[in-house]
Write a protein that holds these residues in place. Structure first.
Motif, PDB file in Angstrom:
ATOM      1  N   GLY A 184       0.804  -1.209   0.000  1.00  0.00           N
ATOM      2  CA  GLY A 184       0.000   0.000   0.000  1.00  0.00           C
ATOM      3  C   GLY A 184       0.840   1.263   0.000  1.00  0.00           C
ATOM      4  O   GLY A 184       2.074   1.224  -0.045  1.00  0.00           O
ATOM      5  N   LYS A 185       0.159   2.398   0.072  1.00  0.00           N
ATOM      6  CA  LYS A 185       0.844   3.690   0.134  1.00  0.00           C
ATOM      7  C   LYS A 185       0.036   4.607   1.049  1.00  0.00           C
ATOM      8  O   LYS A 185      -1.152   4.358   1.308  1.00  0.00           O
ATOM      9  CB  LYS A 185       0.969   4.300  -1.251  1.00  0.00           C
ATOM     10  CG  LYS A 185      -0.348   4.558  -1.955  1.00  0.00           C
ATOM     11  CD  LYS A 185      -0.134   5.100  -3.354  1.00  0.00           C
ATOM     12  CE  LYS A 185      -1.483   5.390  -4.025  1.00  0.00           C
ATOM     13  NZ  LYS A 185      -1.304   5.916  -5.408  1.00  0.00           N
ATOM     14  N   ILE A 192      -8.545   6.755   4.928  1.00  0.00           N
ATOM     15  CA  ILE A 192      -9.677   5.843   4.994  1.00  0.00           C
ATOM     16  C   ILE A 192     -10.269   5.907   6.397  1.00  0.00           C
ATOM     17  O   ILE A 192      -9.543   6.056   7.378  1.00  0.00           O
ATOM     18  CB  ILE A 192      -9.245   4.392   4.642  1.00  0.00           C
ATOM     19  CG1 ILE A 192     -10.461   3.462   4.520  1.00  0.00           C
ATOM     20  CG2 ILE A 192      -8.246   3.844   5.655  1.00  0.00           C
ATOM     21  CD1 ILE A 192     -10.121   2.069   3.992  1.00  0.00           C
ATOM     22  N   HIS A 193     -11.574   5.862   6.492  1.00  0.00           N
ATOM     23  CA  HIS A 193     -12.282   5.767   7.764  1.00  0.00           C
ATOM     24  C   HIS A 193     -11.775   6.748   8.827  1.00  0.00           C
ATOM     25  O   HIS A 193     -11.521   6.389   9.976  1.00  0.00           O
ATOM     26  CB  HIS A 193     -12.230   4.330   8.292  1.00  0.00           C
ATOM     27  CG  HIS A 193     -12.980   3.371   7.410  1.00  0.00           C
ATOM     28  ND1 HIS A 193     -12.584   2.077   7.181  1.00  0.00           N
ATOM     29  CD2 HIS A 193     -14.123   3.536   6.679  1.00  0.00           C
ATOM     30  CE1 HIS A 193     -13.439   1.489   6.352  1.00  0.00           C
ATOM     31  NE2 HIS A 193     -14.382   2.350   6.042  1.00  0.00           N
ATOM     32  N   TYR A 213      -1.414   3.800   5.785  1.00  0.00           N
ATOM     33  CA  TYR A 213      -1.178   3.079   4.536  1.00  0.00           C
ATOM     34  C   TYR A 213      -2.505   2.485   4.071  1.00  0.00           C
ATOM     35  O   TYR A 213      -3.287   1.964   4.870  1.00  0.00           O
ATOM     36  CB  TYR A 213      -0.143   1.969   4.735  1.00  0.00           C
ATOM     37  CG  TYR A 213       1.277   2.455   4.549  1.00  0.00           C
ATOM     38  CD1 TYR A 213       1.962   2.242   3.361  1.00  0.00           C
ATOM     39  CD2 TYR A 213       1.933   3.147   5.574  1.00  0.00           C
ATOM     40  CE1 TYR A 213       3.255   2.697   3.184  1.00  0.00           C
ATOM     41  CE2 TYR A 213       3.226   3.607   5.415  1.00  0.00           C
ATOM     42  CZ  TYR A 213       3.886   3.379   4.215  1.00  0.00           C
ATOM     43  OH  TYR A 213       5.169   3.845   4.040  1.00  0.00           O
ATOM     44  N   VAL A 214      -2.762   2.576   2.757  1.00  0.00           N
ATOM     45  CA  VAL A 214      -4.014   2.093   2.178  1.00  0.00           C
ATOM     46  C   VAL A 214      -3.714   1.372   0.867  1.00  0.00           C
ATOM     47  O   VAL A 214      -2.829   1.781   0.112  1.00  0.00           O
ATOM     48  CB  VAL A 214      -5.002   3.260   1.895  1.00  0.00           C
ATOM     49  CG1 VAL A 214      -6.349   2.724   1.405  1.00  0.00           C
ATOM     50  CG2 VAL A 214      -5.212   4.122   3.142  1.00  0.00           C
ATOM     51  N   LEU A 215      -4.447   0.296   0.612  1.00  0.00           N
ATOM     52  CA  LEU A 215      -4.434  -0.348  -0.699  1.00  0.00           C
ATOM     53  C   LEU A 215      -5.515   0.315  -1.541  1.00  0.00           C
ATOM     54  O   LEU A 215      -6.696   0.267  -1.189  1.00  0.00           O
ATOM     55  CB  LEU A 215      -4.704  -1.842  -0.578  1.00  0.00           C
ATOM     56  CG  LEU A 215      -3.581  -2.680   0.041  1.00  0.00           C
ATOM     57  CD1 LEU A 215      -4.083  -4.069   0.402  1.00  0.00           C
ATOM     58  CD2 LEU A 215      -2.392  -2.778  -0.919  1.00  0.00           C
ATOM     59  N   ASN A 219      -8.213   4.514  -9.343  1.00  0.00           N
ATOM     60  CA  ASN A 219      -9.086   5.675  -9.156  1.00  0.00           C
ATOM     61  C   ASN A 219      -8.990   6.283  -7.759  1.00  0.00           C
ATOM     62  O   ASN A 219      -9.724   7.211  -7.429  1.00  0.00           O
ATOM     63  CB  ASN A 219     -10.546   5.288  -9.440  1.00  0.00           C
ATOM     64  CG  ASN A 219     -10.755   4.838 -10.873  1.00  0.00           C
ATOM     65  OD1 ASN A 219     -10.101   5.344 -11.776  1.00  0.00           O
ATOM     66  ND2 ASN A 219     -11.651   3.884 -11.076  1.00  0.00           N
ATOM     67  N   GLY A 220      -8.099   5.730  -6.922  1.00  0.00           N
ATOM     68  CA  GLY A 220      -7.927   6.255  -5.575  1.00  0.00           C
ATOM     69  C   GLY A 220      -8.946   5.759  -4.574  1.00  0.00           C
ATOM     70  O   GLY A 220      -9.024   6.275  -3.450  1.00  0.00           O
TER      71      GLY A 220
END
Length: 400
Positions: A282-283, A287-288, A293-295, A299-300
């Protein structure tokens, strides 16, 4: 012993380095700050500390023991493997540690309903249990895929009196359950409290859940020193959102001689799209209500993720884990579904302990690494949950 030095984790604004914070609508900021203020006030009081300590001892069954998996260690050759037996807690996992804290906080704040999401159902069962104990209504949102996969925990939640809300949107798994539960919470955030099930979400939840879970590492550190007159060479735990891992890691972060390893699910392989290895591939993103870090898709958007373990299939991760990765203090590895199943069956048949599929990821890493180490080295695995909930699923999958 040599020590690491860290900045406050988190700082006053809820950041772990650049991660965390409160990425929420302005009208929710006061609500979250009120929760933080109430938590900081209550956690210092002898009454709260004594009540929680008594429940940990007499209700949960703490301290959980450390077991030397001697037959497994001998079979593998190399390092000795030890298990912190959170699977022996009341409700079968580490989740009860923070759920009791959150339920007591909700009671202290006069909340009228506790709302939460659950993946594998362990957080749902633990929170339903804690809410039954303190007498607060409980509503749990759970993805339809996980409902079908984790039937024993679904039954327990219903018996305990919680309202179970099936979530069929999206992939009908953990991320969608979080979205659904948060929407219900927004209907009346003054009277409801959202009891987040991991070290994720907006401040103060990553801090609160970590603090309640830190009893795992505090106990383990003392137990290991008393038994072996040393600390483990390695400690490891599975990482989805990361609550059991932060619970274990926190007490050891300053000890340079202790190698700390978080184990993520690489699912069907890191080269595929069917994994949940957020820290590995991830980068930094959002989120939430937090930065971590998020996968993400091209489209983001949060990526649809996969793990054989329902409690680990989350496209984000706790902000403190994100910070510790960047600092290089914690090493994050990954384990496939196949390795997880092998560890699940191996521990069951060699030591008579059926682990949760989530916890089996950390066991799999220990099985992989132990033969490469010396026999006097010691690996401590946080066995975060038991596998009752997974037994039928695994039996069907393996044709047992």
């Amino acid at each position: 012993m040599s020590k690491f030095d860290f900045a406050p984790m988190p700082d006053a604004a809820g950041f772990f380095g650049e991660y965390g914070g409160q990425i929420i609508p302005p009208e929710l900021k006061k609500i979250m700050d009120d929760i933080n203020d109430a938590y900081e006030e209550i956690r210092q009081t002898p009454g709260f500390q004594n009540e929680l300590a008594q429940l940990f001892a007499d209700y949960v069954g703490r301290p959980s023991p450390i077991f030397h998996a001697s037959r497994l260690s001998e079979q593998l050759g190399g390092a000795q493997i030890y298990l912190k037996r959170e699977d022996l807690n009341h409700t079968g996992a580490h989740k009860i540690n923070h759920c009791l804290g959150e339920a007591l906080l909700a009671k202290h704040m006069g909340k009228t309903k506790v709302i939460a999401e659950t993946g594998a159902g362990q957080h749902g069962v633990a929170l339903a249990t804690a809410c039954a104990l303190v007498g607060i209504p409980c509503e749990i949102h759970m993805g339809q895929v996980d409902i079908e996969k984790e039937h024993p925990n679904v039954t327990k939640m219903k018996i305990l009196g919680c309202k179970l809300v099936p979530v069929t949107r999206g992939t009908a798994t953990l991320k969608d359950a979080v979205d659904s539960a948060f929407e219900e919470y927004l209907k009346d955030p003054v009277n409801y409290i959202y009891a987040i099930g991991s070290v994720v979400g907006p401040h103060p939840f990553p801090k609160m859940v970590r603090d309640f879970q830190s009893i795992i590492g505090t106990e383990a550190r003392q137990q290991f020193q008393e038994k072996h007159n040393q600390l483990p060479d390695y400690i490891t735990a599975c990482v989805g959102g990361g609550s059991n891992a932060m619970g274990m890691f926190t007490a050891f972060l300053e000890d340079k001689d202790v190698n700390i390893v978080g184990v993520e699910p690489s699912g069907k392989g890191l080269e595929t799209d069917e994994h949940s290895a957020t820290l590995t591939l991830g980068k930094p993103g959002e989120i939430h209500g937090m930065k971590c870090y998020v996968l993400e898709t091209e489209n983001g958007e949060p990526m649809p993720v996969h793990s054989i373990a329902s409690g680990l299939d989350y496209p984000g991760v706790g902000p403190q884990h994100s910070y510790l990765k960047d600092l290089g203090r914690v090493q994050y590895e990954s384990v496939t579904d196949e390795e997880c199943l092998n560890a699940f069956m191996t521990l069951s048949r060699v030591e008579g302990i059926i682990p949760a599929l989530e916890s089996a990821h950390a066991v799999a890493w220990a099985i992989r690494v132990a033969p490469t180490l010396e026999k006097d080295q010691k690996i401590l695995v946080n066995l975060s949950g038991r596998g009752d909930k997974d037994a039928d699923y695994v039996a069907d999958k393996l044709g047992l």
